[in-house]
Motif scaffolding. Structure first.
Motif, PDB file in Angstrom:
ATOM      1  N   ALA A 152     -17.962  -1.089  -7.812  1.00 12.95           N
ATOM      2  CA  ALA A 152     -17.487  -2.157  -6.932  1.00 12.95           C
ATOM      3  C   ALA A 152     -17.747  -1.837  -5.468  1.00 12.95           C
ATOM      4  N   LEU A 153     -17.579  -0.569  -5.091  1.00  8.64           N
ATOM      5  CA  LEU A 153     -17.743  -0.191  -3.684  1.00  8.64           C
ATOM      6  C   LEU A 153     -19.111   0.389  -3.379  1.00  8.64           C
ATOM      7  N   GLU A 154     -19.855   0.783  -4.445  1.00  8.39           N
ATOM      8  CA  GLU A 154     -21.146   1.447  -4.297  1.00  8.39           C
ATOM      9  C   GLU A 154     -20.988   2.640  -3.356  1.00  8.39           C
ATOM     10  N   ASN A 155     -21.677   2.642  -2.220  1.00  7.85           N
ATOM     11  CA  ASN A 155     -21.588   3.801  -1.321  1.00  7.85           C
ATOM     12  C   ASN A 155     -20.610   3.593  -0.175  1.00  7.85           C
ATOM     13  N   LYS A 156     -19.797   2.581  -0.293  1.00  4.22           N
ATOM     14  CA  LYS A 156     -18.836   2.289   0.774  1.00  4.22           C
ATOM     15  C   LYS A 156     -17.522   3.026   0.526  1.00  4.22           C
ATOM     16  N   PHE A 157     -16.840   3.371   1.596  1.00  2.51           N
ATOM     17  CA  PHE A 157     -15.533   4.003   1.497  1.00  2.51           C
ATOM     18  C   PHE A 157     -14.552   3.256   2.393  1.00  2.51           C
ATOM     19  N   ILE A 158     -13.296   3.325   2.050  1.00  5.95           N
ATOM     20  CA  ILE A 158     -12.260   2.607   2.791  1.00  5.95           C
ATOM     21  C   ILE A 158     -11.577   3.557   3.771  1.00  5.95           C
ATOM     22  N   GLU A 159     -11.478   3.136   5.008  1.00  9.58           N
ATOM     23  CA  GLU A 159     -10.805   3.942   6.024  1.00  9.58           C
ATOM     24  C   GLU A 159      -9.379   3.434   6.222  1.00  9.58           C
ATOM     25  N   HIS A 160      -8.417   4.336   6.162  1.00 10.18           N
ATOM     26  CA  HIS A 160      -7.016   3.984   6.427  1.00 10.18           C
ATOM     27  C   HIS A 160      -6.270   5.246   6.843  1.00 10.18           C
ATOM     28  N   LYS A 161      -5.013   5.110   7.173  1.00  7.90           N
ATOM     29  CA  LYS A 161      -4.221   6.219   7.709  1.00  7.90           C
ATOM     30  C   LYS A 161      -3.298   6.860   6.670  1.00  7.90           C
ATOM     31  N   TYR A 162      -3.504   6.531   5.398  1.00 11.28           N
ATOM     32  CA  TYR A 162      -2.535   6.963   4.385  1.00 11.28           C
ATOM     33  C   TYR A 162      -3.095   8.024   3.436  1.00 11.28           C
ATOM     34  N   SER A 163      -4.158   8.692   3.833  1.00 13.92           N
ATOM     35  CA  SER A 163      -4.765   9.707   2.967  1.00 13.92           C
ATOM     36  C   SER A 163      -3.777  10.816   2.607  1.00 13.92           C
ATOM     37  N   LEU A 164      -3.066  11.313   3.609  1.00 14.16           N
ATOM     38  CA  LEU A 164      -2.103  12.392   3.356  1.00 14.16           C
ATOM     39  C   LEU A 164      -0.988  11.935   2.423  1.00 14.16           C
ATOM     40  N   LEU A 165      -0.566  10.692   2.575  1.00 10.99           N
ATOM     41  CA  LEU A 165       0.468  10.159   1.700  1.00 10.99           C
ATOM     42  C   LEU A 165      -0.027  10.108   0.259  1.00 10.99           C
ATOM     43  N   LEU A 166      -1.280   9.699   0.053  1.00 16.23           N
ATOM     44  CA  LEU A 166      -1.861   9.653  -1.294  1.00 16.23           C
ATOM     45  C   LEU A 166      -1.906  11.049  -1.911  1.00 16.23           C
ATOM     46  N   VAL A 167      -2.330  12.028  -1.103  1.00 15.21           N
ATOM     47  CA  VAL A 167      -2.381  13.415  -1.586  1.00 15.21           C
ATOM     48  C   VAL A 167      -0.981  13.902  -1.949  1.00 15.21           C
ATOM     49  N   PHE A 168      -0.029  13.628  -1.068  1.00 19.12           N
ATOM     50  CA  PHE A 168       1.355  14.061  -1.307  1.00 19.12           C
ATOM     51  C   PHE A 168       1.916  13.442  -2.589  1.00 19.12           C
ATOM     52  N   LEU A 169       1.702  12.151  -2.782  1.00 14.68           N
ATOM     53  CA  LEU A 169       2.214  11.473  -3.974  1.00 14.68           C
ATOM     54  C   LEU A 169       1.569  12.016  -5.240  1.00 14.68           C
ATOM     55  N   LEU A 170       0.262  12.246  -5.198  1.00  9.14           N
ATOM     56  CA  LEU A 170      -0.431  12.757  -6.384  1.00  9.14           C
ATOM     57  C   LEU A 170       0.037  14.167  -6.731  1.00  9.14           C
ATOM     58  N   VAL A 171       0.141  15.013  -5.723  1.00 13.72           N
ATOM     59  CA  VAL A 171       0.620  16.378  -5.961  1.00 13.72           C
ATOM     60  C   VAL A 171       2.066  16.364  -6.451  1.00 13.72           C
ATOM     61  N   SER A 172       2.886  15.465  -5.915  1.00 19.54           N
ATOM     62  CA  SER A 172       4.282  15.363  -6.334  1.00 19.54           C
ATOM     63  C   SER A 172       4.395  14.993  -7.809  1.00 19.54           C
ATOM     64  N   LEU A 173       3.550  14.080  -8.263  1.00 20.72           N
ATOM     65  CA  LEU A 173       3.582  13.682  -9.673  1.00 20.72           C
ATOM     66  C   LEU A 173       3.285  14.862 -10.586  1.00 20.72           C
ATOM     67  N   MET A 174       2.418  15.770 -10.128  1.00 24.14           N
ATOM     68  CA  MET A 174       2.048  16.916 -10.957  1.00 24.14           C
ATOM     69  C   MET A 174       2.997  18.100 -10.799  1.00 24.14           C
ATOM     70  N   CYS A 175       3.800  18.078  -9.753  1.00 23.03           N
ATOM     71  CA  CYS A 175       4.666  19.230  -9.468  1.00 23.03           C
ATOM     72  C   CYS A 175       6.124  19.033  -9.887  1.00 23.03           C
ATOM     73  N   PHE A 176       6.579  17.793  -9.942  1.00 18.04           N
ATOM     74  CA  PHE A 176       7.995  17.538 -10.189  1.00 18.04           C
ATOM     75  C   PHE A 176       8.192  16.751 -11.478  1.00 18.04           C
ATOM     76  N   ASP A 177       9.334  16.960 -12.073  1.00 20.09           N
ATOM     77  CA  ASP A 177       9.644  16.329 -13.354  1.00 20.09           C
ATOM     78  C   ASP A 177      10.368  15.004 -13.113  1.00 20.09           C
ATOM     79  N   PHE A 178       9.621  13.926 -13.107  1.00 24.13           N
ATOM     80  CA  PHE A 178      10.207  12.591 -12.948  1.00 24.13           C
ATOM     81  C   PHE A 178      10.546  12.016 -14.326  1.00 24.13           C
ATOM     82  N   SER A 179      11.470  12.665 -15.004  1.00 23.76           N
ATOM     83  CA  SER A 179      11.786  12.278 -16.379  1.00 23.76           C
ATOM     84  C   SER A 179      12.461  10.912 -16.464  1.00 23.76           C
ATOM     85  N   PHE A 180      12.980  10.433 -15.348  1.00 19.85           N
ATOM     86  CA  PHE A 180      13.643   9.123 -15.341  1.00 19.85           C
ATOM     87  C   PHE A 180      12.637   7.974 -15.265  1.00 19.85           C
TER      88      PHE A 180
END
Length: 291
Positions: free
Chosen positions: A192-220
């Motif tokens: 869909a994007l081919e060689n294009k990339f999206i620029e935004h200010k939330y990269s760190l938030l995405l990294v934090f959320l992804l790492v959090s999912l793998m690090c913490f037990d969200f059993s609820f």
């Protein structure tokens, strides 16, 4: 890969989600590679298979060759029989099917003592490598505009099967048909994007959320939501441009991370072998010794 390794040591409750991250990444980059080469009239299916085989087969055969003699030397007969079955299944890239038939539950304690338990993922990825490129070639040759709709249909069908309650958890975990949607998510983003990339200010938030999912037990939170979020966050990171975000660029592209990425396949194959044999004849549970 780091998340998976730490998970297998017993210290990261959701580290197994690293496999799902990998499937989405693989779908993105393999599709990007094939799509671009077909458009440039330089894609060779045999060369693709040759490159994949050269990367996967030698080390896979070698770890089996190392594991079996060690098993003969130290394992009890039943455990040795299970190891021998796993060696054969791994060599034929079908250990995911063997695990689904025998152990079934990936989180069963007995898996911690199986040196080749983790090679189930090879059964999934190799089938993807075998079947997916010819599909892209066929569609691109006949009707290129249908590639995205076909990926949506097949990916949607796979996701629907995964979400249906009629199948067991171990079937959904081990079998390719329930995993294809993860590859398709990355593939759809690549096309869909081919060689294009999206620029935004939330990269760190995405990294934090992804790492959090793998690090913490969200059993609820239901496991399906966790998995969907993991794949979605991975895809969002893949299509994000970090050229203007120096901190995020450093986190994802520093020399240590790049070095780990280059040897990630070897790290993945060897870590469980070392851990399983260590548990078998040395220490059953790995613990952090307080200072």
């Amino acid at each position: 890969v780091v998340a998976i390794i730490v998970f297998h040591t017993g210290f990261l409750p959701k580290g197994f989600l690293g496999v799902d991250v990998f499937f989405a990444i693989s779908g993105f980059f393999i599709t990007k590679l094939i799509y671009e080469q077909i458009n440039d009239n330089r894609f060779s299916l045999m060369e693709f298979y040759h490159n994949r085989a050269r990367r996967i087969i030698p080390l896979t055969l070698f770890v089996g060759l190392v594991s079996l003699p060690l098993g003969i030397a130290i394992m009890l007969p039943d455990d040795l029989e299970n190891l021998a079955e796993s060696v054969i299944a791994t060599n034929f890239f079908s250990n995911n099917i063997l695990q689904a038939i025998t152990t079934r539950n990936y989180w069963d304690v007995v898996n911690e003592y199986k040196p080749l338990m983790h090679t189930w993922y090879l059964g999934v990825i190799v089938k993807y490598y075998a079947l997916y490129p010819p599909l892209i070639m066929l569609v691109m040759k006949k009707r290129p505009t249908l590639l995205l709709p076909i990926l949506f249909i097949f990916g949607g069908a796979s996701l629907t099967l995964y979400l249906l309650p009629y199948f067991t958890a171990y079937e959904k975990f081990y079998l390719c048909i329930f995993r294809f949607w993860e590859f398709a998510a990355g593939a759809i983003a690549a096309i869909a994007l081919e060689n294009k990339f999206i620029e935004h200010k939330y990269s760190l938030l995405l990294v934090f959320l992804l790492v959090s999912l793998m690090c913490f037990d969200f059993s609820f939170i239901p496991s399906e939501i966790i998995l969907l979020s993991t794949v979605l966050l991975t895809v969002c990171l893949l299509i994000t441009s970090n050229k203007n975000n120096k901190l995020c660029k450093f986190l994802l592209e520093n020399k240590l991370i790049v070095a780990i990425g280059k040897i990630s396949f070897g790290l993945y194959l060897w870590h469980q072998i070392l851990l399983a044999f260590a548990r078998y004849f040395w220490v059953q549970e790995l613990k952090i010794i307080p200072l």
